[in-house]
Design an enzyme around this catalytic site. Structure first.
Site, PDB file in Angstrom:
ATOM      1  N   ASP A  38      -4.247   0.484  -2.342  1.00  0.00           N
ATOM      2  CA  ASP A  38      -5.191   1.381  -3.000  1.00  0.00           C
ATOM      3  C   ASP A  38      -5.750   2.387  -1.994  1.00  0.00           C
ATOM      4  OD1 ASP A  38      -6.642   2.025  -5.459  1.00  0.00           O
ATOM      5  OD2 ASP A  38      -8.424   1.392  -4.352  1.00  0.00           O
ATOM      6  N   GLU A  86      -0.914   4.272  -3.320  1.00  0.00           N
ATOM      7  CA  GLU A  86      -1.739   4.969  -4.310  1.00  0.00           C
ATOM      8  C   GLU A  86      -2.146   6.283  -3.648  1.00  0.00           C
ATOM      9  OE1 GLU A  86      -4.600   6.930  -5.589  1.00  0.00           O
ATOM     10  OE2 GLU A  86      -5.763   5.322  -4.652  1.00  0.00           O
ATOM     11  N   ASP A  97      -7.951   2.883 -13.787  1.00  0.00           N
ATOM     12  CA  ASP A  97      -9.068   3.832 -13.718  1.00  0.00           C
ATOM     13  C   ASP A  97      -9.029   4.875 -14.830  1.00  0.00           C
ATOM     14  OD1 ASP A  97     -10.486   2.831 -11.559  1.00  0.00           O
ATOM     15  OD2 ASP A  97      -9.333   3.957 -10.084  1.00  0.00           O
TER      16      ASP A  97
END
Length: 493
Positions: free
Chosen positions: A287, A334, A388
């Site tokens: 991430d 990401e 998200d």
């Protein structure tokens, strides 16, 4: 090889014990996915905190597993507890983190009382001592000091005075041992699940938050690896500048790494963390990957992320070390948000795929957007949406006229909330991207009420769960058919 995966967090499974877990429903899902040629991507499985809304991206520890995901049923099947120890089943609805944790704490204590001399447990404590001892000490001391954050503890414990720690460890030994036992059971069950995936030929894709919270065993045990002031509080904190998700940016508040100190010992903490994670998964999505190249540093007294600045890391040395330790590069970056050329260069050097999110493809010029399918490259992963994002049905319902026109022109037909999810699923599967990922909510054509996370809100996230039926077989059959049509079906060896 073209592949596909379902994105579904463990917590969203329909276990009858308050929250999804690694028990029968997880095993059933693995077998269902394998029959359709799918892999499985989950969100981080680290231990979470009520103070952060049980966000998997604000873990208590970079190493400890989330006891919420321990299956009571498997504990009984494996003989750790008796069937009669199982409490009444809870209704299956939104995740009840507090109720689920209470159930598992009670069962773990019963299991520990009966099995504390288990040889496997002893071996686990020894093999995982490099992180487990600090974790158990930290959790026990927090209880001792009324759950105060560690930087407010009495000085001997705040600064880890050797004699004071040795003395209090005798008083806390049982509590620490029980905490270690909870981790033992978590990792036994997780490794059983991982072995099932491997035996069935399914790739389990994990997720790793880049940061940890300040009030954590990692920062307490290794304060010099973080940017802290003289009072051991963060001198600057993590976040991202204004972007698609928030006009004020996102102020995460995590302490930033002192990368110069990490460099001194050749990034040993990072290598240990990644090695630990790769024992649990076949591949890891990192991430906020760009934070490994340069990070957004916000003064600790700011209330939004607007007034930050970019700071470079010793990324060249870090990535050289990464290649030495993990030559197969089992990572996914990401790389959403503000991405600079140095981040792209790092990904190319490491041969790590990035991400494209289809919901971003229709905000502007579809011809040049990197998220539009015709601009994808094989070395990437394409998602209809992520944890998200709103669900695709929810996203579609709020599209502005220009974006809607671009989307419908691109697919060549009118869409509605029911048909939009499959349209984006077909786009993802038809992309040249090596990996196509479909969130379960999009497969089920669900609306905004099933969204996992709203990045601008602190409360009410991460609670969506499947109902008792789970994912209906016809839905999986339909996806399996599309996977075959678009050449992504993975045949079992």
């Amino acid at each position: 090889m073209r592949r596909s995966a379902l994105l579904l967090h463990i917590s969203s499974l329909p276990s009858p014990w308050g929250v999804g877990d690694m028990g029968p429903e997880a095993h059933r899902l693995v077998r269902s996915l394998v029959r359709r040629g799918l892999n499985w991507q989950t969100l981080p499985m680290n231990e979470t905190s009520e103070a952060f809304g049980h966000s998997p991206y604000s873990p208590i520890s970079a190493f400890a597993g989330n006891r919420l995901f321990i299956s009571p049923e498997l504990m009984a099947e494996d003989g750790w507890i008796d069937e009669s120890d199982l409490p009444p089943r809870l209704p299956i609805g939104s995740a009840d983190f507090e109720g689920a944790l209470k159930i598992r704490k009670n069962l773990l204590e019963k299991a520990w009382q009966k099995n504390r001399e288990d040889m496997g447990f002893s071996r686990f404590k020894e093999s995982e001592r490099h992180w487990l001892e600090d974790y158990c000490f930290f959790r026990s001391l927090k209880r001792r000091f009324a759950m105060e954050p560690w930087h407010r503890w009495p000085e001997p414990y705040r600064l880890r005075n050797e004699s004071a720690m040795a003395e209090i460890s005798e008083e806390l030994s049982d509590e620490m041992d029980l905490l270690a036992f909870g981790q033992y059971i978590f990792f036994r069950q997780q490794r059983t699940l991982h072995r099932l995936c491997a035996d069935e030929g399914l790739e389990l894709i994990g997720d790793m938050p880049i940061y940890v919270i300040h009030d954590s065993p990692d920062v307490w045990a290794h304060p010099k690896l973080f940017q802290l002031d003289k009072d051991l509080r963060p001198s600057a904190v993590a976040g991202v500048p204004p972007d698609y998700y928030s006009e004020d940016g996102q102020l995460w508040g995590n302490p930033l790494y002192d990368w110069d100190r990490h460099l001194l010992d050749e990034f040993a903490w990072w290598m240990s963390r990644l090695r630990h994670a790769l024992e649990l998964y076949d591949r890891i999505r990192i991430d906020h990957f760009r934070g490994l190249v340069g990070y957004w540093s916000v003064p600790a007294d700011e209330t939004t992320a607007k007034k930050g600045n970019w700071v470079e890391t010793p990324s060249e040395r870090f990535f050289e070390t990464l290649r030495i330790h993990f030559p197969s590069m089992p990572f996914l970056a990401e790389d959403l948000g503000v991405i600079t050329p140095d981040v792209r260069e790092a990904m190319e050097y490491l041969d790590i795929p990035g991400m494209a999110v289809l919901q971003f493809a229709f905000d502007g010029d579809t011809g040049s957007s990197p998220y539009t399918p015709h601009n994808h490259v094989p070395s990437m992963a394409v998602y209809t949406g992520t944890h998200d994002n709103d669900t695709t049905a929810g996203w579609f319902s709020t599209l502005g006229e220009d974006s809607l026109n671009r989307l419908e022109s691109y697919v060549g037909r009118k869409l509605d909330e029911k048909s939009a999810p499959e349209a984006l699923i077909r786009m993802a599967l038809g992309s040249v991207a090596e990996l196509a990922v479909v969130p379960a909510q999009d497969l089920l054509e669900l609306g905004t009420e099933t969204r996992m996370n709203r990045p601008s809100l602190k409360d009410g996230n991460w609670r969506w769960r499947l109902n008792e039926e789970g994912i209906p077989e016809p839905k999986l059959d339909r996806l399996g058919h599309l996977i075959e049509i678009y050449g992504r079906k993975k045949e079992r060896e």
